[in-house]
Design an enzyme around this catalytic site. Structure first.
Site, PDB file in Angstrom:
ATOM      1  N   HIS A  39       0.926  -0.811   0.261  1.00 32.74           N
ATOM      2  CA  HIS A  39       0.244   0.315  -0.623  1.00 32.74           C
ATOM      3  C   HIS A  39       1.079   1.613   0.130  1.00 32.74           C
ATOM      4  O   HIS A  39       0.640   1.986  -0.627  1.00 32.74           O
ATOM      5  CB  HIS A  39      -1.226   0.056   1.002  1.00 32.74           C
ATOM      6  CG  HIS A  39      -2.254  -0.998   0.931  1.00 32.74           C
ATOM      7  ND1 HIS A  39      -3.175   0.174   1.073  1.00 32.74           N
ATOM      8  CD2 HIS A  39      -2.483  -1.631   0.600  1.00 32.74           C
ATOM      9  CE1 HIS A  39      -4.198  -0.998   0.382  1.00 32.74           C
ATOM     10  NE2 HIS A  39      -3.441  -2.239   1.362  1.00 32.74           N
ATOM     11  N   ASP A  45      -4.116   6.930   2.697  1.00 30.12           N
ATOM     12  CA  ASP A  45      -4.369   5.431   2.117  1.00 30.12           C
ATOM     13  C   ASP A  45      -6.185   5.804   2.279  1.00 30.12           C
ATOM     14  O   ASP A  45      -6.515   5.294   3.338  1.00 30.12           O
ATOM     15  CB  ASP A  45      -3.549   4.770   2.616  1.00 30.12           C
ATOM     16  CG  ASP A  45      -4.294   3.031   1.720  1.00 30.12           C
ATOM     17  OD1 ASP A  45      -5.467   2.418   2.205  1.00 30.12           O
ATOM     18  OD2 ASP A  45      -3.486   2.178   1.326  1.00 30.12           O
TER      19      ASP A  45
END
Length: 461
Positions: free
Chosen positions: A25, A121
């Site tokens: 990520h 994120d």
């Protein structure tokens, strides 16, 4: 051209960025922020991530940008903590401490300086979105996987009403098509993330994803690591759902800072192999198949005689069959880390045995390397269905797991059927061109990046 400014740092717009430090990520988010920092030099970017994750994605490569700096955040693991082996245990500890840890790290790093925007994120929406609202500044979440996986998360409540939330709700229904979701008619119930329906509803990522869905309409812009042409139906839906929906990817194929050196000599080894002869095996950074599957895969590779390059965590080497390394010496190469992007464009690689993470799928397309799919968790099954049944550029393992004979048959399908492999490579060439067009001059992703850059560039200091 990059914008330049001689403003004092205290008078520059300031964007704080909150990374999710698990799996793959953090790297795409850092790449996105680096590109924004390169173009908007009058904006300061502070990138907050755990020390381990910052180290793994080489954030020090950004030292040449004086407006981008990385800071470490505690991982939430208590001192002397003994892990019990529960699924997503480290993620749970991180999530539990996230809000306080980020706020403390931000205070230490920038003090009372004004913050102009919060980027994050998507899975940190419950922290970043609320933080931005408290500060009365824009919030911009970044979804790392493909757009169709976000689409299923956005429809979590509808899916649960249709299928149910019991652990066994999907049993016997795995092959039912998802006809009730526009744009998803070629996907099946068994492809859906277990965080949406199935056994994982109470895991930290499932809870974070569901909270994200509730927060996204409040974002100034939802940025996605995908491209509009992948699924126009989903693109149109998001544009009607969010204030701004900006597909800016696939980000892994955009130029970025160099990867780590080829410390294990993978590329040199590939140079000595025949064209399209090698099976490259890698399952990403997060989870791996069960021990007995790894052993079965090793048996299949040995029995097939196919040259292989296998990137496998050192801790898992002990589950390989006795004498495997000695018997395959010269035919195969086992390493603990490999430069995947460079390997997948090497002419010696003929197939990619993969977990089907979105980044891995995109990188395989860019190298026009057919895939053998062994999805493990999260969005992997959806990506694998895209690869095998929608794009038809790979094969799925029988029973979705590695067995000696099933893996041998999958390898045969790729290496022994030249006509099928040629057709897959031709299809990958078409998809590759579509991706390149999206990020190229005037492409949809390129134009969406300009819109994001304009949003960031016009922030108030």
């Amino acid at each position: 051209m990059p914008q330049t400014s001689h403003q004092d740092s205290s008078t520059k717009p300031h964007v704080i960025v909150l990374a999710f430090p698990f799996g793959s990520h953090a790297a795409p988010l850092h790449t996105l922020v680096r590109k924004l920092a390169t173009e908007a030099r009058h904006v300061t970017f502070s990138f907050f991530n755990t020390e381990e994750s910052n180290s793994s994605i080489s954030v020090l490569e950004s030292e040449d940008l004086d407006n981008l700096k990385a800071y470490n955040v505690p991982d939430g693991v208590p001192e002397n903590y003994v892990f019990t082996g529960r699924r997503q245990e480290a993620i749970g500890l991180f999530m539990k401490s996230t809000q306080g840890n980020y706020k403390r790290a931000i205070h230490v790093a920038i003090g009372a300086k004004k913050i102009s925007c919060v980027m994050s994120d998507g899975l940190l929406s419950f922290v970043a979105g609320e933080m931005a609202e408290e500060m009365k500044v824009p919030w911009v979440p970044f979804w790392i996987p493909a757009s169709f996986t976000l689409y299923t998360h956005v429809h979590t409540d509808l899916i649960r009403r249709r299928i149910g939330t019991a652990i066994d709700a999907t049993v016997g229904r795995e092959d039912e098509l998802i006809n009730f979701l526009l744009g998803m008619s070629e996907f099946r119930i068994g492809d859906l993330q277990k965080e949406i329906v199935g056994a994982d509803l109470d895991l930290p990522v499932a809870i974070a994803a569901h909270r994200m869905v509730q927060m996204l309409p409040r974002a100034a812009a939802v940025v996605i690591n995908s491209y509009e042409e992948l699924n126009p139906t989903i693109t149109d839906y998001f544009k009607s759902k969010f204030q701004k929906c900006l597909n800016v990817g696939p980000f892994t194929i955009m130029p970025s800072e160099p990867s780590d050196s080829d410390q294990n000599g993978c590329l040199l080894w590939l140079d000595g192999q025949k064209a399209r002869s090698v099976a490259f095996v890698s399952f990403g950074r997060a989870l791996s198949p069960a021990d007995h599957e790894i052993a079965a895969l090793a048996e299949a590779l040995e029995a097939s005689g196919v040259p292989f390059l296998w990137s496998l965590k050192k801790s898992l080497w002990t589950v390989l069959p006795d004498g495997f390394l000695e018997r395959t010496e010269g035919k195969g190469k086992l390493v603990s880390w490999a430069p995947q992007v460079e390997i997948l464009v090497h002419p010696a690689v003929g197939v990619f045995v993969t977990h089907c993470g979105w980044n891995s799928v995109v990188e395989s397309v860019m190298g026009r390397v057919p895939m053998i799919c062994r999805p493990i968790f999260a969005d992997h099954n959806l990506n694998a269905r895209m690869v095998t049944d929608v794009w038809r550029i790979g094969v799925r393992l029988e029973g979705r797991v590695f067995t000696r004979d099933g893996t041998l048959r999958a390898l045969d399908l790729i290496f022994d059927d030249e006509k099928a492999r040629k057709k897959m490579r031709e299809k990958m060439g078409v998809i590759k061109e579509m991706m390149i067009k999206a990020i190229g001059p005037g492409g949809s992703s390129s134009e969406n990046f300009k819109t994001l850059l304009e949003l960031i560039s016009n922030l108030e200091a």
